[in-house]
Design a protein around this motif. Structure first.
Motif, PDB file in Angstrom:
ATOM      1  N   MET A   1       0.785  -1.166  -0.081  1.00 22.25           N
ATOM      2  CA  MET A   1       0.081  -0.357  -0.012  1.00 22.25           C
ATOM      3  C   MET A   1       0.990   1.182  -0.053  1.00 22.25           C
ATOM      4  O   MET A   1       0.572   2.192  -0.862  1.00 22.25           O
ATOM      5  CB  MET A   1      -0.842  -0.171   1.205  1.00 22.25           C
ATOM      6  CG  MET A   1      -1.800  -0.965   1.277  1.00 22.25           C
ATOM      7  SD  MET A   1      -3.162  -0.971   2.650  1.00 22.25           S
ATOM      8  CE  MET A   1      -4.447  -2.379   1.948  1.00 22.25           C
TER       9      MET A   1
ATOM     10  N   ASN B   1      -2.050   2.435 -12.361  1.00 20.22           N
ATOM     11  CA  ASN B   1      -1.957   1.753 -11.240  1.00 20.22           C
ATOM     12  C   ASN B   1      -2.399   0.160 -11.265  1.00 20.22           C
ATOM     13  O   ASN B   1      -1.825  -0.638 -10.410  1.00 20.22           O
ATOM     14  CB  ASN B   1      -2.918   2.425 -10.108  1.00 20.22           C
ATOM     15  CG  ASN B   1      -2.268   3.799  -9.506  1.00 20.22           C
ATOM     16  OD1 ASN B   1      -1.391   3.668  -8.480  1.00 20.22           O
ATOM     17  ND2 ASN B   1      -2.423   4.902 -10.140  1.00 20.22           N
TER      18      ASN B   1
ATOM     19  N   ASN C   1      -4.772  -2.262  -5.927  1.00 20.28           N
ATOM     20  CA  ASN C   1      -5.090  -1.313  -6.897  1.00 20.28           C
ATOM     21  C   ASN C   1      -6.280  -1.388  -7.840  1.00 20.28           C
ATOM     22  O   ASN C   1      -6.759  -0.448  -7.834  1.00 20.28           O
ATOM     23  CB  ASN C   1      -3.914  -1.500  -7.778  1.00 20.28           C
ATOM     24  CG  ASN C   1      -2.680  -1.085  -7.207  1.00 20.28           C
ATOM     25  OD1 ASN C   1      -2.509  -0.931  -5.978  1.00 20.28           O
ATOM     26  ND2 ASN C   1      -1.518  -0.946  -8.055  1.00 20.28           N
TER      27      ASN C   1
ATOM     28  N   GLY D   1      -9.125   0.001  -5.428  1.00 19.62           N
ATOM     29  CA  GLY D   1      -9.099   1.636  -5.361  1.00 19.62           C
ATOM     30  C   GLY D   1      -9.526   2.324  -6.279  1.00 19.62           C
ATOM     31  O   GLY D   1     -10.252   3.331  -6.203  1.00 19.62           O
TER      32      GLY D   1
ATOM     33  N   TRP E   1     -13.057   4.917  -6.913  1.00 23.20           N
ATOM     34  CA  TRP E   1     -12.962   6.119  -7.221  1.00 23.20           C
ATOM     35  C   TRP E   1     -13.530   6.327  -8.442  1.00 23.20           C
ATOM     36  O   TRP E   1     -13.568   7.542  -9.040  1.00 23.20           O
ATOM     37  CB  TRP E   1     -11.224   6.576  -7.241  1.00 23.20           C
ATOM     38  CG  TRP E   1     -10.688   6.933  -6.199  1.00 23.20           C
ATOM     39  CD1 TRP E   1      -9.861   6.337  -5.215  1.00 23.20           C
ATOM     40  CD2 TRP E   1     -10.829   8.235  -5.574  1.00 23.20           C
ATOM     41  NE1 TRP E   1      -9.538   7.046  -4.051  1.00 23.20           N
ATOM     42  CE2 TRP E   1     -10.236   8.179  -4.351  1.00 23.20           C
ATOM     43  CE3 TRP E   1     -11.502   9.393  -5.768  1.00 23.20           C
ATOM     44  CZ2 TRP E   1     -10.016   9.302  -3.542  1.00 23.20           C
ATOM     45  CZ3 TRP E   1     -11.351  10.594  -5.091  1.00 23.20           C
ATOM     46  CH2 TRP E   1     -10.794  10.334  -3.734  1.00 23.20           C
TER      47      TRP E   1
ATOM     48  N   PHE F   1      -5.040  10.391  -4.982  1.00 28.29           N
ATOM     49  CA  PHE F   1      -5.572   8.904  -5.177  1.00 28.29           C
ATOM     50  C   PHE F   1      -4.874   7.898  -4.395  1.00 28.29           C
ATOM     51  O   PHE F   1      -5.318   7.167  -3.603  1.00 28.29           O
ATOM     52  CB  PHE F   1      -5.513   8.720  -6.554  1.00 28.29           C
ATOM     53  CG  PHE F   1      -5.911   7.292  -7.018  1.00 28.29           C
ATOM     54  CD1 PHE F   1      -7.095   6.642  -6.890  1.00 28.29           C
ATOM     55  CD2 PHE F   1      -4.599   6.285  -7.234  1.00 28.29           C
ATOM     56  CE1 PHE F   1      -7.380   5.384  -7.297  1.00 28.29           C
ATOM     57  CE2 PHE F   1      -4.953   4.929  -7.597  1.00 28.29           C
ATOM     58  CZ  PHE F   1      -6.341   4.552  -7.439  1.00 28.29           C
ATOM     59  N   ASN F   2      -3.660   7.903  -4.463  1.00 23.76           N
ATOM     60  CA  ASN F   2      -2.979   6.720  -3.760  1.00 23.76           C
ATOM     61  C   ASN F   2      -2.766   6.986  -2.004  1.00 23.76           C
ATOM     62  O   ASN F   2      -2.828   5.936  -1.541  1.00 23.76           O
ATOM     63  CB  ASN F   2      -1.420   6.650  -4.315  1.00 23.76           C
ATOM     64  CG  ASN F   2      -1.440   5.970  -5.823  1.00 23.76           C
ATOM     65  OD1 ASN F   2      -1.843   4.585  -5.727  1.00 23.76           O
ATOM     66  ND2 ASN F   2      -1.023   6.731  -6.734  1.00 23.76           N
TER      67      ASN F   2
ATOM     68  N   ASN G   1      -6.212   6.425  -0.831  1.00 24.49           N
ATOM     69  CA  ASN G   1      -6.439   4.831  -0.828  1.00 24.49           C
ATOM     70  C   ASN G   1      -5.782   4.160   0.342  1.00 24.49           C
ATOM     71  O   ASN G   1      -6.278   3.404   1.011  1.00 24.49           O
ATOM     72  CB  ASN G   1      -6.233   4.411  -2.219  1.00 24.49           C
ATOM     73  CG  ASN G   1      -7.307   4.321  -3.196  1.00 24.49           C
ATOM     74  OD1 ASN G   1      -8.421   4.737  -2.990  1.00 24.49           O
ATOM     75  ND2 ASN G   1      -7.087   4.091  -4.389  1.00 24.49           N
ATOM     76  N   THR G   2      -4.600   4.436   0.390  1.00 20.27           N
ATOM     77  CA  THR G   2      -3.801   3.894   1.525  1.00 20.27           C
ATOM     78  C   THR G   2      -4.310   4.371   3.139  1.00 20.27           C
ATOM     79  O   THR G   2      -4.217   3.362   3.795  1.00 20.27           O
ATOM     80  CB  THR G   2      -2.015   4.519   1.634  1.00 20.27           C
ATOM     81  OG1 THR G   2      -1.851   3.995   0.115  1.00 20.27           O
ATOM     82  CG2 THR G   2      -1.455   3.624   2.555  1.00 20.27           C
TER      83      THR G   2
ATOM     84  N   PHE H   1      -7.708   2.101   3.162  1.00 19.89           N
ATOM     85  CA  PHE H   1      -7.504   0.728   3.299  1.00 19.89           C
ATOM     86  C   PHE H   1      -6.495   0.061   4.138  1.00 19.89           C
ATOM     87  O   PHE H   1      -6.516  -0.989   4.538  1.00 19.89           O
ATOM     88  CB  PHE H   1      -7.396   0.183   1.944  1.00 19.89           C
ATOM     89  CG  PHE H   1      -8.335   0.268   0.853  1.00 19.89           C
ATOM     90  CD1 PHE H   1      -9.347  -0.304   1.052  1.00 19.89           C
ATOM     91  CD2 PHE H   1      -7.971   1.016  -0.445  1.00 19.89           C
ATOM     92  CE1 PHE H   1     -10.594  -0.479   0.097  1.00 19.89           C
ATOM     93  CE2 PHE H   1      -9.044   1.149  -1.106  1.00 19.89           C
ATOM     94  CZ  PHE H   1     -10.346   0.699  -1.025  1.00 19.89           C
TER      95      PHE H   1
END
Length: 578
Positions: free
Chosen positions: A118, A247, A276, A279, A283, A325-326, A329-330, A333
Motif C-alpha cells: 500500500m 496503477n 489497486n 482502489g 474512485w 488517489f494513492n 486509498n492507503t 484501506f
C-alpha cells in the motif's frame, strides 16, 4: 554496459535531431519523424529511469536493507517503509517484486507485505511530481554533469550520484522529445477525436493499464500523460484516467514475479492486484471530484488562456491527482491489511509440497534488483549451509562413539544438501555479478563466493575422507588406548567449536566469533603435534597398530584441514571489519 551504451547512442541520435523537422501546426505531419521522436523519446525516458533507479539502488542499498530488516508488524510503519523504499527505487513494481521475494524467503509475513504494498503506491507518485516540473529545456545540464561525474571519478559514491543525475536528465530530455514529437498532433483532428473519447474514464483507465502492462512502468504512462498535457493535448479527466489505469497495469510485473513461486508469494501479488483494482473501482464515480480537488490544490496560471493555460496547469494537476488517489486509498484501506491477507489466503490455497532433498530459501531472483539485498540473501543461505555442517560434525562424532556405521553413511545425504546450497549460491552470485557493483559489494561478492566453496569443501572432508577413515578403522581389530581416544576427541571438539563460531561469523559478520576461531589455532596445533609424537613413539611391528596409527594420523590431518578452512572464512570477515 549494454543498456548504458544504448542510452548514450540513442541520446546522441536525438541530441543531433534538429527541431525544424517537426511540422508546425496546420502543416502536413511527417509520420516517420513523429514516430521516431515519440518512441526515441520514450526509449530515452525509460533508459533514464533505469539509470536513475540503478544509481539510487547502489547509493542506498545498505539503507534499504536496514529499513526492510527492521520492518515490524506495525502496518503504518510498513506503509511508510513501502513509500520511502519505492521513492528510492523509483518504481512501485520493483518494490512489490522485492516484497514477493521477501515473502517467499520467509523474511516478511503476508500481513507485513500488505502495508508495504500500500505504501509503495504513494512512493511511486514521487516520479510524477518530479516530471510535472517543466524543466526539459535544462535537461542537458544534468546529463552533462552526471556524465562527467560517472566517468571521471573513481569513487563509487560520486559515480552513483553521477548516474542518478544523468538518469534524471535523460528522463526530462526524453519527455521533451516526446512533447516536441506530438506537437503537430494539436492540429490533427482524428487524434483530437481519440483524445476526446479519452474523457470517458473507462477508456482512459483501459489505455493506461494496457500501456503500463506493456512497458512495465507506471512512471512511463504518467510521464507521457504529463508530456501530452504539457503540449496542451490532454485534459485533466483524461490524464487522471491514464494515471488510474497505470496503477492497475503495474500489477502485471508483480504477477509475473509470483509465477512459479510458493503460495505466500502469489498471495502478496494478489494483494497488490486487489488493492489497486479495488482502489480504482471505488474512485471511478468520483473522478470529477478528484479533478476538482487537484485543481484546488495546484497553482493556477490565470495570466494565460486556452491551450497555453492547459499546458501550464494540467501537468501539475495530473501529478497531484495521482498522489491524492494513492494517499487517500492507503489511508482508507490500511486498517484492513489483515482482511486483505485473509482474502488472499482464501483465494490462493496451499499446494502440496514437492519432495526435495533441500531447496534454497533466500536466493530469490526478485532480490537481484538491489545487489546489496541479493548478497544478503546469499549470506543467509550460506548460514543454513554452516548449520548443516555443524549437524554433520556432531553426527559424525556421535557415530564414532557408538560405532553406528548406518549413521556414518547417512552423512552422505547431509553432504548432498550442502552441495545443493553451495551450487545454488554460486549460480546466484553469478547473476548478481551481472549488475554494476560498488567496490564494497564486489568485496562482499568475493567473500561469499570463497565462503561457499570452503563450506562445501569441509562437508566433502567429512563425507569423503573422515567417514571413509572411520569405516576402515572399524574393520581393524585393535584395542586403542584411552589416551589416544581422548586426544582425538579433543581435536574433534576444537574443530566443532570452530564450526559453532562460524555460524555467527557468517550470519552476523560477528568479529568476536571470527577472532574466537583464530584463537583455537594454538590449541589445535598443540594437540595435533602431541598426538603425532605419541603415535611416533609407540609405533611398533604389530600390523593392526600400524594401520590404526596411519588412519588416526590421517584423521587428524583432515580435521586440521577443516579448521584451516574455517580460519580462512574468519580471516576474510576480519579483513572486512578492518
Amino acid at each position: 554496459m549494454c543498456i548504458k551504451k544504448t542510452i548514450f547512442y540513442t541520446g546522441a541520435l536525438f541530441l543531433s535531431l534538429p527541431t525544424s523537422l517537426y511540422a508546425a501546426e496546420g502543416q502536413t505531419i511527417e509520420w516517420l519523424t513523429l514516430l521516431m521522436g515519440l518512441f526515441g523519446g520514450l526509449a530515452l525516458f525509460l533508459g533514464g529511469l533505469e539509470q536513475l533507479s540503478d544509481g539510487l539502488k547502489q547509493a542506498a542499498g545498505d539503507a534499504l536493507k536496514t529499513m526492510l530488516s527492521k520492518l515490524t508488524s506495525n502496518r503504518f510503519m510498513g506503509a511508510v517503509t513501502g513509500s520511502v523504499v519505492t521513492g528510492i527505487l523509483n518504481s512501485s513494481s520493483v518494490t512489490t517484486v522485492l516484497v514477493v521475494g521477501f515473502v517467499t524467503a520467509g523474511v516478511m509475513t503476508l500481513q507485513q507485505s500488505v502495508g508495504v504494498i500500500m505504501g509503495a503506491n504513494i512512493g511511486s507518485t514521487v516520479t510524477a511530481q518530479l516530471l510535472a516540473f517543466n524543466i526539459a529545456q535544462y535537461a542537458l545540464l544534468p546529463i552533462a554533469v552526471g556524465f562527467f561525474m560517472l566517468f571521471a571519478s573513481k569513487k563509487d559514491i560520486i559515480r552513483n550520484y553521477g548516474k542518478m543525475l544523468m538518469g534524471l536528465g535523460l528522463v526530462f530530455y526524453g519527455m521533451g522529445i516526446m512533447g516536441d514529437a506530438m506537437y503537430p498532433l494539436r492540429g490533427y483532428q482524428p487524434f483530437l477525436d481519440i483524445l476526446q473519447r479519452m474523457e470517458n474514464p473507462l477508456l482512459g483507465i483501459l489505455a493506461g493499464a494496457m500501456f503500463t502492462g506493456l512497458v512495465q512502468s507506471s512512471a512511463a504512462t504518467v510521464g507521457i500523460a504529463i508530456a501530452m498535457a504539457g503540449g496542451g493535448l490532454l485534459s485533466l479527466p483524461a490524464g487522471i484516467g491514464l494515471a488510474l489505469g497505470a496503477n492497475i497495469g503495474t500489477c502485471v510485473t508483480a504477477l509475473m514475479a509470483a509465477m512459479g513461486k510458493p503460495p505466500e508469494a502469489v498471495r502478496a501479488a494478489v494483494v497488490h492486484v486487489a488493492f489497486n483494482v479495488i482502489g480504482v473501482l471505488v474512485w471511478l464515480p468520483f473522478i470529477s471530484s478528484l479533478a476538482s480537488i487537484a485543481v484546488a490544490i495546484s497553482p493556477p496560471s490565470p495570466e494565460l488562456e486556452g491551450v497555453a493555460r492547459i499546458a501550464a496547469e494540467v501537468p501539475r494537476q495530473i501529478a497531484n491527482a495521482n498522489t491524492l488517489f494513492n494517499v487517500i486509498n492507503t489511508i482508507v484501506f490500511l486498517p484492513f491489511t489483515a482482511l486483505f491477507a485473509l482474502v488472499a489466503e482464501r483465494i490462493v490455497k496451499e499446494r502440496p509440497a514437492a519432495p526435495a532433498v533441500i531447496e534454497p530459501l533466500y536466493l530469490d531472483s526478485a532480490l537481484l534488483e538491489v545487489p546489496t539485498m541479493a548478497l544478503d540473501g546469499v549470506r543467509r543461505e550460506l548460514t543454513r549451509a554452516a548449520e548443516l555442517l555443524r549437524e554433520m560434525i556432531q553426527s559424525f562424532q556421535g557415530a564414532m562413539v557408538t560405532g553406528d556405521l548406518v549413521a556414518l553413511r547417512r552423512l552422505v545425504n547431509e553432504d548432498d544438501k550442502i552441495d545443493i546450497l553451495e551450487q545454488a549460491s554460486i549460480e546466484y552470485l553469478g547473476k548478481i555479478r551481472g549488475n554494476a557493483l560498488s567496490e564494497q559489494e564486489s568485496d562482499e561478492h568475493q567473500r561469499l563466493m570463497a565462503c561457499a566453496v570452503n563450506l562445501e569443501t569441509m562437508a566433502d572432508v567429512i563425507e569423503k575422507d573422515l567417514v571413509g577413515l572411520a569405516e576402515r578403522s572399524r574393520r581393524v581389530v585393535y584395542q586403542r588406548s584411552e589416551t589416544s581416544k581422548q586426544m582425538l576427541q579433543e581435536i574433534f571438539g576444537y574443530v566443532s567449536q570452530a564450526i559453532d563460531f562460524l555460524i555467527p561469523t557468517i550470519r552476523d559478520k560477528d568479529v568476536e566469533s571470527a577472532e574466537a576461531i583464530l584463537d583455537l589455532e594454538s590449541r589445535i596445533t598443540r594437540v595435533g603435534k602431541a598426538f603425532l609424537v605419541r603415535k611416533s613413539e609407540r609405533l611398533g611391528n604389530v600390523p593392526e597398530a600400524v594401520t590404526i596409527a596411519r588412519l588416526e594420523v590421517s584423521a587428524v590431518d583432515k580435521m586440521e584441514r577443516m579448521y584451516s578452512l574455517c580460519k580462512h572464512i574468519a580471516r576474510t570477515h576480519l579483513s572486512e571489519a578492518e
